[in-house]
Enzyme design. Structure first.
Site, PDB file in Angstrom:
ATOM      1  N   PRO A   1      -9.884   5.998  36.084  1.00  0.00           N
ATOM      2  CA  PRO A   1     -10.719   5.236  35.216  1.00  0.00           C
ATOM      3  C   PRO A   1     -10.125   4.905  33.705  1.00  0.00           C
ATOM      4  O   PRO A   1     -10.365   5.552  32.872  1.00  0.00           O
ATOM      5  CB  PRO A   1     -12.096   5.856  34.808  1.00  0.00           C
ATOM      6  N   GLU A   2      -9.215   4.063  33.960  1.00  0.00           N
ATOM      7  CA  GLU A   2      -9.229   3.422  32.570  1.00  0.00           C
ATOM      8  C   GLU A   2      -9.596   1.944  32.604  1.00  0.00           C
ATOM      9  O   GLU A   2      -9.947   1.549  34.004  1.00  0.00           O
ATOM     10  CB  GLU A   2      -7.721   3.024  31.994  1.00  0.00           C
TER      11      GLU A   2
END
Length: 268
Positions: free
Chosen positions: A2-3
């Site tokens: 998760p970026e």
DNA sequence: ACACTAACCTGCAAGC
DNA sequence: TGCTTGCAGGTTAGTG
């Protein structure tokens, strides 16, 4: 994974399966996430339609009829579409069953993510800076907000009140592309260089989202472990290796407990 | 207001 | 082989 680009890719991948569907059931196997999953969330959301799916910073927001569910993937979270009640993997914590006989499964080994219900504005969304891909975010803003900031520029651009959605990978890459050392003081950077940096943050995020798009079609069928952005990284994870631009050995240092790789020749 | 640390967790790789 | 250590895509609560 998760970026911001991974969150956006996730959002686009699941949206067609969950928008306009009714929630028929919600199962919480492990409520202990970053914050405890809202108590009795299953009773609150059961029967409500998912009207729209949006993103703010790295949060995914499921807009229901009477409020919204705020989801964050933390460091290790993922969402995928599964057959309802299909085999649970270790660290599958939540399943949302839908009226189309599909289910949204939340998996998060480190449990740094969250699932929170609110009938009003979520606390977590207050005090967030602009979206990096919006026109509100530009070099002028970075310059203005940085004038009295003594902290290093890398943690500065990773501060959510300055701009959201710039995580360790893309901060590292954008600084390399801009020729700015990650440990340079935020107040010691010219307006011209901040304009370049803002432009590069936008470009690197947009490019990563585009690459996410290519894995998108098999997203729901995949095992949820895509590695699509790795090929285009110039510096992240490459400490000790030669710079792609000038062959100088890339250096690594720690800023705010985060590893920061840079080229001592290209970045000043 | 700002800067910095510790903390929340598990998994994995490296070193001994 | 097994143990210990450190590090990993994020964010906030607490301290000075």
């Amino acid at each position: 994974m998760p970026e911001l680009p991974e969150v956006e890719t996730t959002l686009r991948g699941i949206a067609p399966y969950i928008e306009d569907q009714k929630i028929t059931n919600l199962t919480v196997r492990q409520p202990r996430l970053r914050w405890p999953v809202t108590e009795n969330i299953q009773d609150i959301v059961r029967g409500q339609y998912i009207q729209k799916l949006t993103r703010r910073a790295k949060y995914i927001i499921l807009g229901l009829e009477k409020g919204s569910i705020l989801i964050h993937l933390g460091m290790s979270g993922s969402l995928r579409i599964v057959e309802p009640s299909s085999d649970w993997c270790k660290h599958d914590h939540i399943e949302m069953q839908l009226s189309n006989h599909q289910a949204l499964r939340y998996h998060d080994p480190r449990r740094f993510g969250c699932w929170l219900w609110s009938s009003a504005q979520h606390q977590q969304l207050r005090n967030l800076g602009p979206e990096p891909l919006s026109s509100e975010f530009d070099g002028d803003r970075l310059y203005m907000v940085s004038r009295h900031r003594k902290m290093a520029v890398k943690p500065f651009i990773m501060t959510n009140s300055v701009v959201v959605g710039v995580g360790n990978i893309y901060a590292t890459e954008a600084l390399f592309r801009s020729g700015i050392r990650p440990d340079r003081g935020a107040c010691n950077i010219s307006k011209t260089r901040y304009s370049l940096l803002a432009k590069n943050i936008k470009q690197v995020l947009a490019a990563a989202i585009d690459q996410g798009g290519t894995t998108l079609r098999d997203f729901v069928n995949s095992d949820g472990q895509p590695g699509y952005f790795q090929q285009s990284l110039d510096v992240y994870g490459r400490g000790g290796k030669p710079c792609n631009c000038c062959n100088t050995t890339l250096k690594e240092l720690r800023l705010g407990q985060r590893s920061s790789v840079f080229c001592p020749t290209c970045q000043t």
